[in-house]
Scaffold this motif. Sequence first.
Motif, PDB file in Angstrom:
ATOM      1  N   ASP A 422      13.548  -2.728   0.506  1.00 55.39           N
ATOM      2  CA  ASP A 422      12.157  -2.371   0.784  1.00 55.39           C
ATOM      3  C   ASP A 422      12.030  -1.597   2.092  1.00 55.39           C
ATOM      4  O   ASP A 422      11.063  -0.860   2.291  1.00 55.39           O
ATOM      5  N   ALA A 464       7.717   7.529   4.445  1.00 57.36           N
ATOM      6  CA  ALA A 464       7.290   6.181   4.089  1.00 57.36           C
ATOM      7  C   ALA A 464       8.514   5.296   3.924  1.00 57.36           C
ATOM      8  O   ALA A 464       9.661   5.764   4.036  1.00 57.36           O
ATOM      9  N   THR A 465       8.279   4.027   3.655  1.00 60.44           N
ATOM     10  CA  THR A 465       9.350   3.110   3.290  1.00 60.44           C
ATOM     11  C   THR A 465       9.247   2.798   1.804  1.00 60.44           C
ATOM     12  O   THR A 465       8.188   2.968   1.185  1.00 60.44           O
ATOM     13  N   GLU A 468       6.547   0.252   1.167  1.00 59.22           N
ATOM     14  CA  GLU A 468       5.188   0.794   1.248  1.00 59.22           C
ATOM     15  C   GLU A 468       4.791   1.467  -0.060  1.00 59.22           C
ATOM     16  O   GLU A 468       3.700   1.231  -0.594  1.00 59.22           O
ATOM     17  N   SER A 471       4.094  -0.928  -2.822  1.00 59.98           N
ATOM     18  CA  SER A 471       2.801  -1.615  -2.669  1.00 59.98           C
ATOM     19  C   SER A 471       1.654  -0.725  -3.125  1.00 59.98           C
ATOM     20  O   SER A 471       0.668  -1.213  -3.687  1.00 59.98           O
ATOM     21  N   TRP A 472       1.760   0.582  -2.899  1.00 64.81           N
ATOM     22  CA  TRP A 472       0.724   1.498  -3.396  1.00 64.81           C
ATOM     23  C   TRP A 472       0.737   1.532  -4.924  1.00 64.81           C
ATOM     24  O   TRP A 472      -0.312   1.557  -5.572  1.00 64.81           O
ATOM     25  N   GLU A 539      -4.687   7.064   6.147  1.00 64.23           N
ATOM     26  CA  GLU A 539      -3.738   6.074   5.656  1.00 64.23           C
ATOM     27  C   GLU A 539      -3.811   5.899   4.145  1.00 64.23           C
ATOM     28  O   GLU A 539      -2.785   5.791   3.470  1.00 64.23           O
ATOM     29  N   ARG A 543      -0.223   7.851   0.080  1.00 60.10           N
ATOM     30  CA  ARG A 543       0.421   7.602  -1.209  1.00 60.10           C
ATOM     31  C   ARG A 543       0.522   8.852  -2.084  1.00 60.10           C
ATOM     32  O   ARG A 543       1.369   8.912  -2.982  1.00 60.10           O
TER      33      ARG A 543
END
Length: 885
Positions: A422, A464-465, A468, A471-472, A539, A543
Motif C-alpha cells: 500500500d 500518489a501511493t 491512496e 481508497s479512491w 485533494e 484521483r
Amino acid sequence: MVDFTRRQVLSQSVAAALGASVIGVSSGEEVEESDTPGAPSVKGELKRLSTTAFGAEVTGPFVFEDGSLLYSLQHPEGENPEPFGRAAVGYFSGFQFTFNGSNDDFQEVGVPDTEEKQRQVRSATGDYEILVQGREPINGGEERLGVTQTPDGTDVTPENFAGAKGGVGAGPDCNQFVPTNDEGTEGYLFTNWENVPGCISRVPLSQDENGEWSADTENAMNVVNTEAFRELGGTRTNCYGDLSPWETMISAEENYAHARVHRTATVGDIVEAGTGVGLLGGCQFWNRPNPAGIVDAINTYAENGDISEAWTPQGAWSQIGNEGLAYYLGAEPSDNEDGENTTTPIDDVYPNPYRFGYFVDIRKPAAETPNPIKYWVMGRAAYEAPDIQGDRKTVYMCSDGDSKGIYKFVADEPIDSYENTDDIAGTLYAPKITNDTASVAESDSRNSPAQTPLEVEWLELGHATNGEVESWIADYDEVTQADYLEAHAETDWQEDTSAAIKEADLEVLKNGNQNYITNEEIVEWATQYEQNGPDGVDEDLRRVPFLETRAAAKEIGASIEFNKAEGVDTMDNSQPGDFIYFGISEFNDGLADDEGDIQMDRVDGGVVYRAELESDYNVSTLEPVITGPDFTDSPEDADDALRNIDNVYTMRDGRVLCCEDGFGGPTRSYPNDGLYVYQPNVIVSAGSAAVGGGSTGSVPLTASSLPAGFSGARLTVSVSNPDIASITGVSFPDSLGLTEQSVSDDGATATIRVADVDTNVQSGGMDVPLATLDVRADSGGTTDLTVSVEQMDDESGTAIEAETRNGLIVGGPDTIIGDAAPTDPDGDGHFEDLNGNGRLDYEDVQVLFENMDSDSVRLNVGAYDFNENGQIDFADVTELYEEVN
C-alpha cells in the motif's frame, strides 16, 4: 484482427499459393514501389522461426534459462486437426537458442503455402509439443484450465449464466515461468487467459535429463478462483505481462471496457457540446442493465429521433461479460429468458469499473494460495504489457486499442523494497510527441513512420501511493445496475423497467454517468492542472489521472494517439544504454489522421520502435527499427515481412522475439501469423565523460555485439569542438592482435585500425571493447564525440552493417566554491561532486541550490543538468538530492 471468414481466407490463400510464387523479399529488404516509403523494412535482420495454426495468434513467448522456447496457441480454429484445434501452450522440443546474438542458431521456416501447412504449428528447428490445453480438467478435476468459477465452483460460461462472455479457455496469452530450484528445471508456469472474468493459471512444469518439458495438470490451479483474488474484485481480460525482477508473474489487464470517450474525442469536447452523443465511450454504460445492449439501443433512439445520430461507442462491445464478473463475485443471477440476458438489474453485487485495467503481481508464487496485489498507482488502461526496468522503479506500459497510449511510472523507491505494498509511491506520466517532423502540420507532405523517429517528453499526471488510489477506488464499490436507473431516471424501474432504462440511457448520453467520476470533475482537474501543475489540484481531484488515465491525459494534451500499442520489453535487469522495444500493431487512425501531434503516412502493418535507456532510465527518442507492410502491395511482397506486431520479448543476447496478431488480414499469400526473431545491427558506440578543466579522462569505444565474430575494422572518432576537448591518445584491449592509431595535431580526430588476427574476439559477447580514447578538457562546455565506421568485417570477411552512437564530452566547469574543481565520481557525464572533495554528499546539493544562477553553473548546463531536460532548474537540485539519499 481483421474479420475474415474461414472460407474466404482459405480460398484466397490457397489460390495465391498455387497461382503465384510465394518467394517474397528477403527478410528486412525494403519493398520498392510502396505507397509508404520504407514499408516494409527492417534495420537489422528479421527471420521467421515459426508459423502458427489457422485462426491463431502467436502470443506469450517465453525462453527458459537453457534456451528452450514456448508460446501460446491462442484461439485456433476448431476444425484444425488435433492437437491444433484447441487453445494450448506448447514448447519446441529439440531446439534451444544459443544466446550468441546471431540468428544462425535456427533455420527459417518457409511460408505455409498449402492448407495442410496452414492448419498446424510449424518450425524448421523443433517440434511443437503441447504442454496444456484450454478447458482440460485440472486440480483433481475441480476446475478446468483457463475457466473462472463462481464462489460455489460453477464455471462462468454462457451455458451457465446469461450475460457471461463466450470463448472461455480459448485465449491463452502471456506465459511466465517461475523456477523453484537452482537449476531452473522445475517450477510453475503462469499463463494469462484473455477473457471476462479474467483468468490466470498456475501449472507445475519440470524438465527431464533429455531436456524435455512436461506439465502436471493434476496439481495445476486457476489462481483467480481464490478469495484473495475476489477481494481485489477479480481480474479482466488478462493479456500479456512480464516476469518481474523479483521473479513473480506480472499480469496485465487489457481492459478495453475503460474507454470513457470515443477514439480521438476528449471530455472537454463533450462538456463544450453539451451532449455526449457521438462522443461517449462504452465505459459510461458499465452498470447499465444488459450493458452490451447499448449499441442496439442507440440505433433505436436515433431511428426514433430521440438523439441526433447513431454510433458505436468505443469499447461498447467489451461491456459483454460485466455481469459474468458479477456472478464470479457472488451476485445472485437475474432472471433470463431462454438463455438470453434480460434488463432486470443486478442490485446486490456488481463489479467496480475502477478495479480493472491494472497490473496484477502474483506475490508468493509458489505458496499454496499465491498472494495477488494490483498496482493501482500505475494508472488504469487497456494494458497489454508492462516492462519493469533494472532500477526496479521505472515501468513502461502499453495500452492496446484505438487512440490509446504508452505510459510511464516511476516509483520513489524500488517497488519490491516496500514492506507494505500500500505504501508503494510514485509518479504517473503520459507521453507528448514534440518533433515537428511527426506532424503534417509542419510540412507539405506526410513523413513515413519508417523514416521518422518520435521525440518524447513525459507529462507528469500525478503522484500518489498504492493505498491512496485503492481508497479512491473503494468509494465506488457499492454501485450496482440499480444505481444506473435510480440516478438517471425518474421512472421507478420496479414498475416500468423498460421506460426507466430508456430515460436513464438518454440522460447518460447527454450528461454522462453520474455514478462514477463525472465529466465536469475531469475538466476541472485539467483546468487546475494547467494553472497550478499536477501537485496543485484539489485533494478530491487527485484521483482523476489514476482512475481515468486516458481521459485525463487527453485533456492536458498528451499524445494519446497510438493505435494498438501491444508490446514493450527490454533485457532482464536492464541498465542505462540498453534498448527498450515498443510494438505498435497498426500505424493508422489517430496516428495517420489530420489531428494531434502525430500525422504521418499510414502503415496498417505496424511499427516496432526502439529507444535507448538514459542514465535515469528515461527514454526520449523512439526510433523505428521494423516497419510492416502498408497493405497496398501485392501479397508476395509482404510474405516475409512482420505484420501487426503483438508481443515483443527481448532475449539476453539482445535479439527480440516478435509475435504477430494479424490473422486473416490482407497483403499476404497466406493467412497465418508467425513468430519472428529480430537481430539488431551491430552498434559502435563512443561513451561519454565529464572531464575537469585541464584534466584527462577516458572514453570507451565499444561494439554492442559481434554475432558473426570479428576480423577487423577501420574507424574515425572526431570531436565536434576541439576548443572544449581534444583527443590525446588511443589504447587498445590486449585481445586485439594488430592495432594502429593516429591522432590529428589539433586533437580533433583519431583514426583507428584494428585486426583480430588471433580470433580472440568471439561471437556472442555484449559491449565488446574496441579501444579507449584519452581526452583532455581544455575549457568549459560540451562537445559531441562522433563515430564513423569506414569498414568493419566479421570472421568470414563479410562486411558488418553497423550503426553508430555518438558520445558527449563535458569539459571542466569553473570551480564553484574554494579552489577544488568539481568532479564526476560515477563517470556518468555529470559533475555531482560540486565542492570538489571527490565524493557526492549533501554539501554538493547545498552548493548547487545556492549557486544555480552563477555563471559557473549556467554556462555549463551539460555538467549540472541532472534531470536531462536541457536546462538548469530546481528539478536538478531535487534529482541530485535523490542521488544522495
